[in-house]
Write a protein that holds these residues in place. Structure first.
Motif, PDB file in Angstrom:
ATOM      1  N   TYR A  54       0.835  -1.208   0.000  1.00 13.95           N
ATOM      2  CA  TYR A  54       0.000   0.000   0.000  1.00 13.95           C
ATOM      3  C   TYR A  54       0.870   1.258   0.000  1.00 13.95           C
ATOM      4  O   TYR A  54       0.653   2.179  -0.796  1.00 13.95           O
ATOM      5  CB  TYR A  54      -0.918  -0.019   1.220  1.00 13.95           C
ATOM      6  CG  TYR A  54      -1.804   1.194   1.366  1.00 13.95           C
ATOM      7  CD1 TYR A  54      -3.019   1.273   0.691  1.00 13.95           C
ATOM      8  CD2 TYR A  54      -1.441   2.259   2.183  1.00 13.95           C
ATOM      9  CE1 TYR A  54      -3.839   2.391   0.812  1.00 13.95           C
ATOM     10  CE2 TYR A  54      -2.247   3.373   2.315  1.00 13.95           C
ATOM     11  CZ  TYR A  54      -3.447   3.437   1.635  1.00 13.95           C
ATOM     12  OH  TYR A  54      -4.251   4.536   1.755  1.00 13.95           O
ATOM     13  N   ALA A  97       2.795   1.736  -3.397  1.00 13.79           N
ATOM     14  CA  ALA A  97       1.920   2.180  -4.484  1.00 13.79           C
ATOM     15  C   ALA A  97       1.376   3.578  -4.226  1.00 13.79           C
ATOM     16  O   ALA A  97       1.008   4.286  -5.167  1.00 13.79           O
ATOM     17  CB  ALA A  97       0.769   1.188  -4.667  1.00 13.79           C
ATOM     18  N   VAL A 150     -11.198   3.788  -7.933  1.00 12.26           N
ATOM     19  CA  VAL A 150     -10.194   2.711  -7.821  1.00 12.26           C
ATOM     20  C   VAL A 150     -10.031   2.288  -6.367  1.00 12.26           C
ATOM     21  O   VAL A 150     -10.014   1.088  -6.049  1.00 12.26           O
ATOM     22  CB  VAL A 150      -8.847   3.182  -8.416  1.00 12.26           C
ATOM     23  CG1 VAL A 150      -7.737   2.178  -8.094  1.00 12.26           C
ATOM     24  CG2 VAL A 150      -8.970   3.372  -9.924  1.00 12.26           C
ATOM     25  N   ALA A 178     -11.051  -1.376  -4.895  1.00 12.68           N
ATOM     26  CA  ALA A 178      -9.955  -2.160  -4.317  1.00 12.68           C
ATOM     27  C   ALA A 178     -10.243  -2.519  -2.862  1.00 12.68           C
ATOM     28  O   ALA A 178      -9.844  -3.593  -2.386  1.00 12.68           O
ATOM     29  CB  ALA A 178      -8.642  -1.379  -4.415  1.00 12.68           C
ATOM     30  N   CYS A 199     -10.140  -6.176  -1.227  1.00  9.32           N
ATOM     31  CA  CYS A 199      -9.390  -6.512  -0.003  1.00  9.32           C
ATOM     32  C   CYS A 199     -10.257  -7.342   0.941  1.00  9.32           C
ATOM     33  O   CYS A 199      -9.819  -8.371   1.466  1.00  9.32           O
ATOM     34  CB  CYS A 199      -8.929  -5.241   0.710  1.00  9.32           C
ATOM     35  SG  CYS A 199      -7.594  -4.343  -0.098  1.00  9.32           S
ATOM     36  N   VAL A 226      -2.066  -7.779  -3.387  1.00  5.49           N
ATOM     37  CA  VAL A 226      -2.317  -7.165  -4.698  1.00  5.49           C
ATOM     38  C   VAL A 226      -3.421  -6.108  -4.588  1.00  5.49           C
ATOM     39  O   VAL A 226      -3.300  -4.996  -5.125  1.00  5.49           O
ATOM     40  CB  VAL A 226      -2.696  -8.236  -5.735  1.00  5.49           C
ATOM     41  CG1 VAL A 226      -3.169  -7.583  -7.039  1.00  5.49           C
ATOM     42  CG2 VAL A 226      -1.522  -9.159  -6.009  1.00  5.49           C
ATOM     43  N   ALA A 227      -4.501  -6.438  -3.885  1.00  3.24           N
ATOM     44  CA  ALA A 227      -5.602  -5.487  -3.731  1.00  3.24           C
ATOM     45  C   ALA A 227      -5.155  -4.241  -2.966  1.00  3.24           C
ATOM     46  O   ALA A 227      -5.568  -3.116  -3.275  1.00  3.24           O
ATOM     47  CB  ALA A 227      -6.781  -6.151  -3.017  1.00  3.24           C
ATOM     48  N   ARG A 228      -4.290  -4.418  -1.986  1.00  6.84           N
ATOM     49  CA  ARG A 228      -3.785  -3.255  -1.229  1.00  6.84           C
ATOM     50  C   ARG A 228      -2.917  -2.366  -2.104  1.00  6.84           C
ATOM     51  O   ARG A 228      -2.924  -1.134  -1.960  1.00  6.84           O
ATOM     52  CB  ARG A 228      -2.990  -3.742  -0.015  1.00  6.84           C
ATOM     53  CG  ARG A 228      -3.851  -4.219   1.131  1.00  6.84           C
ATOM     54  CD  ARG A 228      -4.452  -3.052   1.885  1.00  6.84           C
ATOM     55  NE  ARG A 228      -3.476  -2.427   2.780  1.00  6.84           N
ATOM     56  CZ  ARG A 228      -3.662  -1.291   3.408  1.00  6.84           C
ATOM     57  NH1 ARG A 228      -4.779  -0.608   3.220  1.00  6.84           N
ATOM     58  NH2 ARG A 228      -2.747  -0.794   4.213  1.00  6.84           N
ATOM     59  N   VAL A 276      -3.348  -1.886  -5.313  1.00  9.90           N
ATOM     60  CA  VAL A 276      -4.290  -1.122  -6.132  1.00  9.90           C
ATOM     61  C   VAL A 276      -4.932  -0.013  -5.294  1.00  9.90           C
ATOM     62  O   VAL A 276      -5.137   1.108  -5.767  1.00  9.90           O
ATOM     63  CB  VAL A 276      -5.361  -2.048  -6.733  1.00  9.90           C
ATOM     64  CG1 VAL A 276      -6.376  -1.239  -7.545  1.00  9.90           C
ATOM     65  CG2 VAL A 276      -4.713  -3.111  -7.612  1.00  9.90           C
ATOM     66  N   GLN A 277      -5.229  -0.314  -4.043  1.00  9.23           N
ATOM     67  CA  GLN A 277      -5.745   0.707  -3.123  1.00  9.23           C
ATOM     68  C   GLN A 277      -4.777   1.880  -3.018  1.00  9.23           C
ATOM     69  O   GLN A 277      -5.171   3.045  -3.069  1.00  9.23           O
ATOM     70  CB  GLN A 277      -5.932   0.091  -1.731  1.00  9.23           C
ATOM     71  CG  GLN A 277      -7.339   0.072  -1.228  1.00  9.23           C
ATOM     72  CD  GLN A 277      -7.387  -0.269   0.259  1.00  9.23           C
ATOM     73  OE1 GLN A 277      -6.430  -0.763   0.859  1.00  9.23           O
ATOM     74  NE2 GLN A 277      -8.510   0.003   0.863  1.00  9.23           N
ATOM     75  N   LEU A 310      -2.574   2.866  -5.168  1.00 16.14           N
ATOM     76  CA  LEU A 310      -2.571   3.633  -6.404  1.00 16.14           C
ATOM     77  C   LEU A 310      -3.747   4.608  -6.440  1.00 16.14           C
ATOM     78  O   LEU A 310      -3.603   5.774  -6.822  1.00 16.14           O
ATOM     79  CB  LEU A 310      -2.630   2.684  -7.601  1.00 16.14           C
ATOM     80  CG  LEU A 310      -2.631   3.346  -8.981  1.00 16.14           C
ATOM     81  CD1 LEU A 310      -1.362   4.154  -9.191  1.00 16.14           C
ATOM     82  CD2 LEU A 310      -2.785   2.289 -10.076  1.00 16.14           C
ATOM     83  N   GLY A 311      -4.916   4.132  -6.020  1.00 14.09           N
ATOM     84  CA  GLY A 311      -6.072   5.026  -5.953  1.00 14.09           C
ATOM     85  C   GLY A 311      -5.843   6.175  -4.993  1.00 14.09           C
ATOM     86  O   GLY A 311      -6.178   7.336  -5.294  1.00 14.09           O
TER      87      GLY A 311
END
Length: 525
Positions: free
Chosen positions: A61, A64, A91, A95, A99, A110-112, A114-115, A117-118
């Motif tokens: 997290y 990203a 996003v 995400a 999670c 992976v989901a974190r 993307v979180q 990045l948002g």
């Protein structure tokens, strides 16, 4: 993600509803930066994961989040802060759902990411919008609110996390973002204006150098403690990654100095207050992450409090920050923000030394509420004045770039603080308990430490807080270098006033009436 405003809407900007709408999402992403730390033991049990894997739930997290900030800040200038914010919020919210639905630690990591990045798309836009819809001499209360949100969110995370985990399960520390995200999206669409865009170009080589350099440094610092600051694999070591990152960023700086339109405009740093504010926010980022670990571990490991009980010790901090920050915001428009920041960092030293003195076995845990309250006053006096000083002289077409630099600096401070306090705590445990006792102390993290080790463990946590106390002194020295804000001409109120000549208005939009004119001598390159 939200249509352009009509002419009548653009000329009838309501700054405060716009700001309140933006800070909903800003609050959510800051809470999410700390809420997961309280769930570490539960995640290990529920997902059958080791400590190193669970650490990556937070590391992914933060990486990203921190690495793209310079770019996402500039994206707001190019495509409009409202659009970029709404994309980032979408996003982040989706995400969060991913999670909560994760069944393996790998899916969660992976989901974190993307979180994160948002979150990186959202954060710079908040400050950029404040800069563009509030006149320079009216930004104090706005930045006071921004500061209150930043201070309170860092403390609400552990409390909310403990309550959700104890009642509904770890998944709900992510599911709670879904209704907040939807509500925040609706409010931004309704209340935030689609401001004029500026036709920036993105040099792909500059973007690549920034991303690679930032990734290598942030990854090296974050993972340094895990690999004992030595070899990671084969010829690759922690220090080789950090040094390589520094070298890449040196090339990035050289390239930026020659670029037609750099990601980090050198003109930003010609303003002394912007430069000083970046040093001070680096210190503040360091403090926010480094002070929490020793306090939390003392409360839970040495005193046996539950995560929720330990988090509630920070209640005076949250209440006083939330109450004082708006008041400070109003006052800094009438005077020099420097003296509020000096007071804040001085109170920070007093608070941390007070914590260090009180954190010992046998003392009533209620005594810790006193330095917590002092810390709240310190927070209120720091966040708003730093933000006002950093953004006051920014020209409108560089609002996103300046916000990206400022928030990148804050995140770098947070990464440095996390790595530094981990190493310092380990050295203090070895000094107080010896190698064998230090190993037992580390193994007891999250549970009550054996009674014979309680004295030494408490002393180690107490001494560890002297590190952020010392760094707070650097903050005092930095903010003493602020110069008084320059007198500015009143904000224009003519709705038909033309935008900056380099600006490209959004289709169907008029320039906002709350934006100040660009004056001679501001930071245009």
């Amino acid at each position: 993600m939200g249509s352009d405003m009509t002419t009548s809407q653009a000329t009838d900007v309501r700054p405060w509803p716009a700001l309140w709408s933006l800070v909903i999402g800003f609050f959510m992403i800051l809470v999410d930066s700390t809420i997961v730390s309280i769930a570490t033991p539960v995640l290990m049990r529920s997902l059958n994961a080791g400590v190193s894997a669970v650490v990556w739930v937070t590391s992914a997290y933060l990486l990203a989040y921190a690495v793209p900030l310079l770019i996402t800040g500039r994206l707001g200038d190019r495509f409009g802060p409202k659009r970029v914010y709404l994309v980032g919020l979408t996003v982040f919210t989706l995400a969060s759902a991913a999670c909560g639905l994760s069944h393996t630690i790998e899916m969660l990591i992976v989901a974190r990411a993307v979180q994160g990045l948002g979150a990186s798309m959202m954060t710079p836009q908040t400050m950029a919008v404040i800069t563009r819809i509030f006149a320079p001499d009216k930004r104090g209360p706005a930045m006071g609110l921004w500061g209150a949100v930043a201070g309170v969110a860092s403390l609400v995370g552990p409390v909310l996390g403990g309550l959700l985990i104890d009642t509904l399960g770890w998944e709900w520390i992510f599911f709670v973002n879904l209704p907040v995200g939807v509500f925040g999206f609706i409010m931004v669409v309704r209340n935030v204006p689609s401001l004029e865009r500026h036709p920036h170009r993105f040099d792909l080589l500059g973007v690549a150098l920034n991303v690679v350099g930032m990734f290598l440094i942030v990854f090296g610092i974050q993972e340094g403690q895990r690999y004992a600051w030595g070899t990671i694999t084969g010829p690759i070591s922690v220090w080789s990654l950090i040094i390589a990152g520094v070298v890449v960023l040196v090339f990035f700086a050289i390239f930026q100095s020659r670029a037609a339109e750099p990601l980090v405009p050198p003109a930003l740093f010609r303003d002394r207050n912007f430069s000083v504010a970046n040093v001070a926010i680096l210190v503040m980022g360091f403090l926010v992450t480094s002070m929490v670990f020793p306090m939390t571990l003392f409360a839970q490991t040495a005193r046996g409090l539950t995560p929720t009980q330990a988090a509630l010790l920070s209640l005076p901090l949250a209440v006083i920050t939330g109450a004082m920050a708006p008041i400070v915001g109003k006052l800094i428009d009438r005077g020099d923000p420097k003296w509020f920041a000096v007071t804040g960092f001085s109170l920070m030293v007093v608070s941390l030394v007070g914590y260090a003195w009180l954190m010992r076995p046998g003392i009533s845990i209620l005594w810790l509420l006193i330095p917590s309250g002092i810390l709240g006053a310190a927070n209120a006096c720091i966040w708003g004045p730093l933000s006002v000083s950093a953004t006051r002289n920014l020209p409108l077409h560089q609002a996103g770039a300046g916000s990206g630099v400022y928030n990148t600096t804050r995140q770098m401070g947070a990464v440095l603080g996390s790595a530094a306090i981990a190493a310092f705590m380990e050295s203090q445990l070895s000094a107080q308990l010896g190698p064998a006792g230090a190993g037992a102390g580390m193994a007891s993290m999250g549970t009550r430490i054996p009674a014979p080790l309680e004295q030494g463990f408490s002393a180690a946590m107490s001494m560890s807080l002297l590190l952020p106390a010392a760094v707070s002194v650097v903050g005092i020295i930095a903010v003493l270098m602020f110069v008084p804000p320059r007198p500015r001409t009143p904000a224009r109120t003519n709705p038909s006033a033309q935008p900056h000549p380099r600006a490209e208005p959004s289709r169907g939009a008029e320039p906002t009436r709350d934006a100040e004119p660009i004056e001679k001598g501001t930071l245009e390159p």
